[in-house]
Design a protein around this motif. Structure first.
Motif, PDB file in Angstrom:
ATOM      1  N   LYS A 557     -19.497   7.909 -23.232  1.00 42.72           N
ATOM      2  CA  LYS A 557     -18.788   9.037 -23.870  1.00 42.72           C
ATOM      3  C   LYS A 557     -19.504   9.485 -25.142  1.00 42.72           C
ATOM      4  CE  LYS A 557     -14.116   7.974 -22.413  1.00 42.72           C
ATOM      5  NZ  LYS A 557     -13.345   6.809 -22.770  1.00 42.72           N
ATOM      6  N   ALA A 558     -19.969   8.500 -25.905  1.00 50.11           N
ATOM      7  CA  ALA A 558     -20.649   8.844 -27.173  1.00 50.11           C
ATOM      8  C   ALA A 558     -21.934   9.633 -26.900  1.00 50.11           C
ATOM      9  CB  ALA A 558     -20.968   7.576 -27.955  1.00 50.11           C
ATOM     10  N   LEU A 559     -22.597   9.289 -25.809  1.00 45.07           N
ATOM     11  CA  LEU A 559     -23.857   9.991 -25.495  1.00 45.07           C
ATOM     12  C   LEU A 559     -23.578  11.433 -25.073  1.00 45.07           C
ATOM     13  CD1 LEU A 559     -25.736   7.122 -23.608  1.00 45.07           C
ATOM     14  CD2 LEU A 559     -26.204   7.976 -25.911  1.00 45.07           C
ATOM     15  N   VAL A 560     -22.524  11.619 -24.288  1.00 46.52           N
ATOM     16  CA  VAL A 560     -22.155  12.979 -23.876  1.00 46.52           C
ATOM     17  C   VAL A 560     -21.820  13.810 -25.118  1.00 46.52           C
ATOM     18  CG1 VAL A 560     -20.346  14.307 -22.682  1.00 46.52           C
ATOM     19  CG2 VAL A 560     -21.411  12.330 -21.553  1.00 46.52           C
ATOM     20  N   LYS A 561     -21.072  13.197 -26.024  1.00 49.08           N
ATOM     21  CA  LYS A 561     -20.685  13.904 -27.253  1.00 49.08           C
ATOM     22  C   LYS A 561     -21.922  14.215 -28.111  1.00 49.08           C
ATOM     23  CE  LYS A 561     -17.550  13.564 -31.218  1.00 49.08           C
ATOM     24  NZ  LYS A 561     -18.537  13.871 -32.223  1.00 49.08           N
ATOM     25  N   LYS A 562     -22.841  13.277 -28.146  1.00 54.38           N
ATOM     26  CA  LYS A 562     -24.036  13.470 -28.990  1.00 54.38           C
ATOM     27  C   LYS A 562     -24.841  14.687 -28.530  1.00 54.38           C
ATOM     28  CE  LYS A 562     -27.838  10.427 -30.666  1.00 54.38           C
ATOM     29  NZ  LYS A 562     -28.310  11.238 -31.691  1.00 54.38           N
ATOM     30  N   VAL A 563     -24.996  14.827 -27.224  1.00 47.19           N
ATOM     31  CA  VAL A 563     -25.762  15.988 -26.733  1.00 47.19           C
ATOM     32  C   VAL A 563     -24.990  17.279 -27.013  1.00 47.19           C
ATOM     33  CG1 VAL A 563     -26.779  17.101 -24.710  1.00 47.19           C
ATOM     34  CG2 VAL A 563     -26.990  14.635 -24.997  1.00 47.19           C
ATOM     35  N   ARG A 564     -23.671  17.236 -26.815  1.00 46.55           N
ATOM     36  CA  ARG A 564     -22.852  18.430 -27.095  1.00 46.55           C
ATOM     37  C   ARG A 564     -22.924  18.787 -28.584  1.00 46.55           C
ATOM     38  NH1 ARG A 564     -18.390  21.040 -24.366  1.00 46.55           N
ATOM     39  NH2 ARG A 564     -17.125  22.115 -25.883  1.00 46.55           N
ATOM     40  N   ASP A 565     -22.881  17.770 -29.436  1.00 44.57           N
ATOM     41  CA  ASP A 565     -22.931  18.034 -30.881  1.00 44.57           C
ATOM     42  C   ASP A 565     -24.289  18.579 -31.304  1.00 44.57           C
ATOM     43  OD1 ASP A 565     -20.379  17.168 -31.139  1.00 44.57           O
ATOM     44  OD2 ASP A 565     -20.875  15.213 -32.003  1.00 44.57           O
ATOM     45  N   GLU A 566     -25.348  18.083 -30.667  1.00 46.20           N
ATOM     46  CA  GLU A 566     -26.676  18.454 -31.165  1.00 46.20           C
ATOM     47  C   GLU A 566     -27.274  19.677 -30.484  1.00 46.20           C
ATOM     48  OE1 GLU A 566     -29.355  15.221 -32.055  1.00 46.20           O
ATOM     49  OE2 GLU A 566     -27.661  13.892 -32.426  1.00 46.20           O
ATOM     50  N   ILE A 567     -26.958  19.896 -29.218  1.00 41.92           N
ATOM     51  CA  ILE A 567     -27.476  21.123 -28.566  1.00 41.92           C
ATOM     52  C   ILE A 567     -26.376  22.164 -28.470  1.00 41.92           C
ATOM     53  CG2 ILE A 567     -28.473  22.127 -26.473  1.00 41.92           C
ATOM     54  CD1 ILE A 567     -29.893  19.546 -25.934  1.00 41.92           C
ATOM     55  N   GLY A 568     -25.175  21.709 -28.101  1.00 41.24           N
ATOM     56  CA  GLY A 568     -24.072  22.660 -27.983  1.00 41.24           C
ATOM     57  C   GLY A 568     -23.418  22.555 -26.623  1.00 41.24           C
ATOM     58  N   PRO A 569     -22.245  23.189 -26.459  1.00 43.31           N
ATOM     59  CA  PRO A 569     -21.537  23.106 -25.176  1.00 43.31           C
ATOM     60  C   PRO A 569     -22.362  23.682 -24.035  1.00 43.31           C
ATOM     61  CG  PRO A 569     -20.542  24.771 -26.615  1.00 43.31           C
ATOM     62  CD  PRO A 569     -21.512  23.996 -27.446  1.00 43.31           C
ATOM     63  N   VAL A 570     -23.236  24.632 -24.371  1.00 41.96           N
ATOM     64  CA  VAL A 570     -24.011  25.308 -23.339  1.00 41.96           C
ATOM     65  C   VAL A 570     -24.920  24.342 -22.564  1.00 41.96           C
ATOM     66  CG1 VAL A 570     -25.933  25.967 -24.851  1.00 41.96           C
ATOM     67  CG2 VAL A 570     -25.291  27.443 -22.954  1.00 41.96           C
ATOM     68  N   ALA A 571     -25.188  23.164 -23.132  1.00 40.31           N
ATOM     69  CA  ALA A 571     -26.035  22.191 -22.432  1.00 40.31           C
ATOM     70  C   ALA A 571     -25.339  21.650 -21.187  1.00 40.31           C
ATOM     71  CB  ALA A 571     -26.390  21.045 -23.372  1.00 40.31           C
ATOM     72  N   CYS A 572     -24.002  21.737 -21.142  1.00 34.50           N
ATOM     73  CA  CYS A 572     -23.246  21.222 -19.989  1.00 34.50           C
ATOM     74  C   CYS A 572     -23.650  19.795 -19.641  1.00 34.50           C
ATOM     75  CB  CYS A 572     -23.442  22.109 -18.758  1.00 34.50           C
ATOM     76  SG  CYS A 572     -22.717  23.711 -18.958  1.00 34.50           S
ATOM     77  N   PHE A 573     -23.862  18.987 -20.670  1.00 30.46           N
ATOM     78  CA  PHE A 573     -24.225  17.584 -20.433  1.00 30.46           C
ATOM     79  C   PHE A 573     -22.941  16.773 -20.361  1.00 30.46           C
ATOM     80  CE2 PHE A 573     -25.446  13.301 -21.672  1.00 30.46           C
ATOM     81  CZ  PHE A 573     -26.563  13.088 -20.886  1.00 30.46           C
ATOM     82  N   HIS A 574     -22.539  16.435 -19.138  1.00 35.61           N
ATOM     83  CA  HIS A 574     -21.255  15.752 -18.981  1.00 35.61           C
ATOM     84  C   HIS A 574     -21.406  14.347 -18.416  1.00 35.61           C
ATOM     85  CE1 HIS A 574     -19.267  19.397 -20.090  1.00 35.61           C
ATOM     86  NE2 HIS A 574     -19.742  20.072 -19.064  1.00 35.61           N
ATOM     87  N   ARG A 575     -22.636  13.962 -18.080  1.00 30.04           N
ATOM     88  CA  ARG A 575     -22.771  12.678 -17.393  1.00 30.04           C
ATOM     89  C   ARG A 575     -23.965  11.866 -17.885  1.00 30.04           C
ATOM     90  NH1 ARG A 575     -23.007  11.404 -11.161  1.00 30.04           N
ATOM     91  NH2 ARG A 575     -22.182   9.305 -11.424  1.00 30.04           N
ATOM     92  N   ALA A 576     -23.646  10.729 -18.507  1.00 29.25           N
ATOM     93  CA  ALA A 576     -24.684   9.756 -18.856  1.00 29.25           C
ATOM     94  C   ALA A 576     -24.334   8.483 -18.099  1.00 29.25           C
ATOM     95  CB  ALA A 576     -24.673   9.502 -20.353  1.00 29.25           C
ATOM     96  N   VAL A 577     -25.249   8.001 -17.296  1.00 27.36           N
ATOM     97  CA  VAL A 577     -24.968   6.852 -16.439  1.00 27.36           C
ATOM     98  C   VAL A 577     -25.846   5.685 -16.886  1.00 27.36           C
ATOM     99  CG1 VAL A 577     -25.039   6.016 -14.058  1.00 27.36           C
ATOM    100  CG2 VAL A 577     -24.474   8.408 -14.513  1.00 27.36           C
ATOM    101  N   ILE A 578     -25.215   4.531 -17.057  1.00 31.66           N
ATOM    102  CA  ILE A 578     -25.987   3.375 -17.515  1.00 31.66           C
ATOM    103  C   ILE A 578     -26.568   2.623 -16.312  1.00 31.66           C
ATOM    104  CG2 ILE A 578     -25.780   1.131 -18.682  1.00 31.66           C
ATOM    105  CD1 ILE A 578     -23.757   2.616 -20.563  1.00 31.66           C
ATOM    106  N   VAL A 579     -27.849   2.343 -16.374  1.00 35.09           N
ATOM    107  CA  VAL A 579     -28.522   1.606 -15.287  1.00 35.09           C
ATOM    108  C   VAL A 579     -29.263   0.410 -15.898  1.00 35.09           C
ATOM    109  CG1 VAL A 579     -28.825   3.589 -13.724  1.00 35.09           C
ATOM    110  CG2 VAL A 579     -30.558   3.139 -15.457  1.00 35.09           C
ATOM    111  N   ASP A 580     -29.607  -0.546 -15.020  1.00 34.54           N
ATOM    112  CA  ASP A 580     -30.320  -1.727 -15.531  1.00 34.54           C
ATOM    113  C   ASP A 580     -31.765  -1.405 -15.857  1.00 34.54           C
ATOM    114  OD1 ASP A 580     -28.093  -3.209 -15.273  1.00 34.54           O
ATOM    115  OD2 ASP A 580     -28.592  -4.004 -13.277  1.00 34.54           O
ATOM    116  N   ARG A 581     -32.357  -0.553 -15.041  1.00 36.35           N
ATOM    117  CA  ARG A 581     -33.771  -0.174 -15.271  1.00 36.35           C
ATOM    118  C   ARG A 581     -34.019   1.187 -14.653  1.00 36.35           C
ATOM    119  NH1 ARG A 581     -34.989  -4.713 -10.753  1.00 36.35           N
ATOM    120  NH2 ARG A 581     -32.962  -4.225  -9.911  1.00 36.35           N
ATOM    121  N   LEU A 582     -35.050   1.832 -15.129  1.00 34.07           N
ATOM    122  CA  LEU A 582     -35.414   3.149 -14.584  1.00 34.07           C
ATOM    123  C   LEU A 582     -36.541   2.970 -13.586  1.00 34.07           C
ATOM    124  CD1 LEU A 582     -35.537   5.212 -17.921  1.00 34.07           C
ATOM    125  CD2 LEU A 582     -33.803   5.388 -16.129  1.00 34.07           C
ATOM    126  N   PRO A 583     -36.527   3.735 -12.496  1.00 33.87           N
ATOM    127  CA  PRO A 583     -37.659   3.634 -11.578  1.00 33.87           C
ATOM    128  C   PRO A 583     -38.929   4.177 -12.235  1.00 33.87           C
ATOM    129  CG  PRO A 583     -36.080   5.298 -10.835  1.00 33.87           C
ATOM    130  CD  PRO A 583     -35.515   4.684 -12.063  1.00 33.87           C
TER     131      PRO A 583
END
Ligand code: COA
Ligand code: AMP
Length: 624
Positions: A557-583
């Motif tokens: 939730k904090a990550l979604v809020k951070k993107v909204r706060d820093e870029i704005g609602p127009v970014a439509c960033f609603h999903r940050a998913v936590i994973v163990d590792r990135l491919p």
């Protein structure tokens, strides 16, 4: 040879003669004798010895030539219930007084003015007032957060910032002044004056010495005349997303822009002076600059400023109502707007309520036009749809169905043919021309036609490295695609970190920088996942640092809020998913393309260079 073929051929084999001829379509203070010349950076510049003023072309010229009483600007605001019309004469006077107001604040030719405003007539007055003074405006879209505004203030170093007390989004009232105050506080550069247009919905507090009330200043101001500028002087800076966190300031030359705008109205849009032209966009985007404000007015059309949405203001009939009520001849918007309408009115019933007898053509751009949307609009409106491809960098269409010259039978998925002036080539990794149907980088052989950027504001190296150095002699667009055997161009999407969300251009690189700035994040990747309505939406995958695993839900939730706060609602960033590792590949490159394919449910090939194949399963499970 067909009309298109011969025009196109001349435009690319002898661009100097072609564009010098086109330059005669506008009224210069000093007509150019030279078509094109290299500047100190070795970049081709159009009409270097010409002098003009864009506000003169857009307003005074028409008043002096018999259009004074014609409606220049229609304001239609379903969110406030207001409507207004301004004739060319009245609009000229409003703009001249707004220019007087800016001049009295010390604004002179070459100064920058930031305009952070909703879709109200004062935003248009402000843009044209800057043009009148030879000042350089930089309009910042209202959906951007204070941080984005701060970045632009710091880069453009404006003397004055113009704003309004609020914007209105469907039923939400958004106060602007607190955002402006925060942006200025966070920016190293401080504008000398902040002028606020008070709307009845919100009274902004003008509690700082630099703050002033628009209406009070306007009342005391006297009209200012047009200041002649050189064709190569900047008309505006418009910031657009690149691959890094810092947006690029696209600089628009005055003369080339005016010539291209004029040319495009007849060639691309096939519209005549006196007709009503409507770009349903926002003045914060390039479409709004070119086709709400400059081109229709330079051409002597009536333009529409619509403060509303395709749906919910109040219903999915809004576009058709406006087309019908104002006798619109040409409508231009982004595919996403029509997808929104289609979702709420799948059978197009609202369309039946509005005959739209004058509407000839519907243009779309800003993102790929998906064939189902194209077919739905054509079927239900009975009007032809033209998909045309362009960018903030060019300011007008690089490819289109050039209906003013010749109308091609279109192919769904294709933006049809290169517009005269744009020598479009598909190049492979080594810079060789691709065969028909072979996908590659979409590039334009230099010189670029008038209106295209010649530098990035105060960062010429970024222009060279971002657009010119990959393939010497070419401008690289950032899009990939192919040309078929009939010469039709298919734009398949960005090949960099840029995504298009509701036709709005955003940088996933910037979002990654913001996520990476959170104390819990070890590393992350943001990709543009398919979205039925918005085309793409950003999806963030995040690997946490040790010690941060207990509060995963809160962190997301904090990550979604951070993107909204820093870029704005127009970014439509609603999903940050936590994973163990990135491919990743063994050399550490994140496999973003495969992440996107997993998110979109597409099949993918596992590269032999992958470091840990199990990471793909992790991602797949986490995205769900
Ligand atoms: N000022 C403040 N906030 C804004 C804003 C503005 N000018 N424009 C958008 N926003 C906000 C919205 O209110 C929304 O906020 P929310 O997350 O609190 O709901 C958020 O930004 C996302 O906006 P958007 O992507 O526009 O979604 P939407 O659901 O409000 O509308 C469409 C969807 C398709 C109707 C709308 O995007 C649209 O009309 N697009 C046309 C695209 C266009 O004009 N492109 C320009 C190039 S042609
Ligand atoms: P902007 O600079 O905001 O206008 O965005 C430009 C980008 O939008 C282009 O580089 C393309 O990726 C995309 N775009 C614009 N028009 C089209 C189109 N007709 N078809 C496909 N993509 C498009």
């Amino acid at each position: 040879m067909s009309s298109y073929q011969s025009t196109f051929k001349q435009s690319v084999t002898d661009p100097a003669t072609f564009w010098l001829e086109q330059s005669k379509q506008i009224d210069w203070f000093t007509p150019p004798s030279i078509a094109i010349q290299s500047d100190e950076n070795g970049i081709e510049r159009w009409f270097p010895d010409g002098e003009l003023n864009t506000a003169y072309l857009a307003l005074d010229y028409h008043v002096e030539n018999g259009r004074g009483d014609q409606t220049a600007l229609i304001y239609d605001s379903p969110v406030t219930g207001k409507k207004a019309q301004y004739s060319y004469r009245v609009l000229r006077d409003q703009v001249a007084t707004t220019a007087g107001m800016l001049s009295e604040l010390g604004v002179v030719k070459g100064d920058r003015v930031i305009i952070y405003m909703p879709m109200i007539p004062q935003a248009v007055f402000a843009m044209l007032a800057c043009a009148r003074l030879g000042a350089i405006h930089s309009v910042v879209f209202g959906g951007f957060a204070p941080n984005e505004l701060a970045v632009r203030i710091e880069d453009a170093e404006p003397k004055v910032l113009l704003t309004a007390s609020c914007g209105i989004e469907v039923s939400k009232v958004i106060p602007y002044k607190p955002m402006v105050d925060k942006a200025i506080m966070d920016s190293r550069w401080k504008p000398e004056h902040v002028v606020v247009y008070q709307r009845p919905e919100v009274q902004a507090s003008l509690d700082q010495e630099r703050d002033a009330d628009w209406a009070a200043l306007f009342e005391k101001a006297t009209a200012h005349d047009c200041v002649p500028v050189k064709a190569t002087d900047p008309l505006y800076i418009l910031y657009t997303s690149g691959t890094t966190g810092k947006p690029k300031g696209v600089v628009r030359d005055t003369g080339g822009h005016a010539v291209a705008m004029k040319y495009s109205m007849s060639t691309v849009y096939n519209v005549s002076p006196g007709e009503v032209y409507w770009a349903a966009s926002d003045v914060g985007w390039v479409v709004g600059h070119s086709y709400i404000v400059y081109a229709p007015l330079i051409h002597g059309c009536t333009t529409i400023l619509f403060e509303g949405k395709p749906v919910r203001t109040p219903d999915p009939g809004a576009f058709w109502r406006v087309c019908d009520e104002y006798n619109v001849s040409v409508l231009f918007s982004a595919p996403t707007a029509f997808r929104a309408i289609k979702k709420e009115d799948p059978d197009g019933q609202e369309i039946q309520n509005y005959p739209m007898t004058t509407l000839r053509t519907i243009f779309m751009a800003g993102e790929r036009l998906d064939p189902p949307t194209l077919e739905w609009v054509e079927l239900h409106t009975g009007k032809p749809v033209v998909d045309h491809w362009w960018q903030t960098e060019t300011g007008w269409a690089i490819a289109t169905n050039p209906i003013g010259l010749e109308s091609f039978v279109t192919k769904p998925g294709s933006a049809t043919k290169p517009t005269p002036g744009f020598d479009v080539q598909i190049l492979n990794e080594t810079g060789q021309a691709c065969a028909p149907l072979e996908q590659g980088f979409i590039a334009v052989e230099r010189p670029m036609p008038p209106s295209c950027l010649a530098t990035v504001w105060r960062n010429h190296d970024r222009f060279e490295s971002g657009y010119l150095s990959q393939f010497p002699g070419y401008y690289v667009s950032g899009d990939g695609g192919y040309i078929d055997e009939d010469g039709f161009l298919f734009v398949m999407g960005r090949i960099d970190d840029v995504i298009n969300v509701s036709g709005h251009r955003l940088s996933t690189g910037e979002m990654e920088e913001i996520l990476g700035g959170h104390e819990a994040v070890a590393e992350c990747a943001v990709v543009g996942a398919y979205d039925e309505l918005k085309g793409q939406v950003p999806l963030g995958l995040v690997v946490l640092k040790d010690g941060y695993f207990s509060n995963q839900g809160d962190i997301e939730k904090a990550l979604v809020k951070k993107v909204r706060d820093e870029i704005g609602p127009v970014a439509c960033f609603h999903r940050a998913v936590i994973v163990d590792r990135l491919p990743k590949t063994r050399s550490g490159k994140i496999l973003r393309r495969i992440i996107r394919q997993i998110a979109d449910g597409e099949s993918y090939t596992i590269p032999s260079t992958i470091d840990d194949p199990a990471s793909l399963e992790d991602v797949s499970n986490a995205i769900g």
